[in-house]
Design a protein around this motif. Structure first.
Motif, short mmCIF file in Angstrom:
data_model
loop_
_atom_site.label_atom_id
_atom_site.label_comp_id
_atom_site.label_asym_id
_atom_site.label_seq_id
_atom_site.Cartn_x
_atom_site.Cartn_y
_atom_site.Cartn_z
N VAL A 64 -38.64 69.00 -64.43
CA VAL A 64 -37.36 69.38 -65.02
C VAL A 64 -36.55 68.14 -65.38
CG1 VAL A 64 -35.15 70.50 -64.52
CG2 VAL A 64 -37.28 71.64 -63.93
N GLY A 65 -36.54 67.15 -64.50
CA GLY A 65 -35.82 65.91 -64.78
C GLY A 65 -36.40 65.16 -65.97
N GLY A 97 -38.15 66.49 -68.47
CA GLY A 97 -37.86 67.25 -69.69
C GLY A 97 -36.43 67.08 -70.13
N THR A 98 -35.51 67.06 -69.18
CA THR A 98 -34.10 66.85 -69.51
C THR A 98 -33.87 65.47 -70.11
OG1 THR A 98 -33.49 68.31 -67.68
CG2 THR A 98 -31.77 66.88 -68.56
N ALA A 99 -34.54 64.46 -69.55
CA ALA A 99 -34.40 63.10 -70.08
C ALA A 99 -34.93 63.01 -71.51
CB ALA A 99 -35.13 62.12 -69.17
N VAL A 128 -35.13 65.46 -73.72
CA VAL A 128 -34.21 66.18 -74.61
C VAL A 128 -32.96 65.34 -74.88
CG1 VAL A 128 -32.67 68.18 -74.72
CG2 VAL A 128 -35.05 68.47 -74.05
N LEU A 129 -32.42 64.69 -73.86
CA LEU A 129 -31.23 63.86 -74.05
C LEU A 129 -31.50 62.66 -74.94
CD1 LEU A 129 -29.60 63.94 -70.50
CD2 LEU A 129 -28.84 65.10 -72.58
#
Length: 101
Positions: free
Chosen positions: A59-60, A62-64, A66-67
């Motif tokens: 999750v971390g 994937g979030t990175a 996307v950001l």
């Protein structure tokens, strides 16, 4: 000069041997051996097990991603907007300079 030269097949110049005669043979099938039915198939690879740590890492990550992609796209959009604005200002200034004469 502009016509392609097509190579020709060279004719044999040496001693040519006649083709050999091939005699047909019969094929005899080998006796088939049946595999034992009691043998069970094992799994070739283990099942994927997600622990809370790996889920958090996924999750971390994937979030990175996307950001970072979002920041790159926003910065590209901002660069295009600034370029368009500066071109528009230059066009207005050039037009006002030309119409005064």
């Amino acid at each position: 000069m502009f016509r392609p030269k097509i190579p020709t097949m060279p004719q044999p110049t040496g001693l040519v041997t006649p083709p050999t005669l091939i005699e047909p043979t019969t094929v005899t099938p080998a006796p088939s051996a049946t595999p034992p039915a009691s043998q069970a198939q094992t799994a070739s690879r283990p099942a994927v097990q997600l622990t809370p740590g790996t889920v958090l890492a996924l999750v971390g990550g994937g979030t990175a991603v996307v950001l970072v992609v979002g920041a790159v796209l926003v910065s590209m959009l901002l660069a295009v907007a600034l370029t368009a604005t500066s071109v528009a200002v230059c066009a207005v200034v050039t037009r006002s300079l030309l119409t005064r004469r």
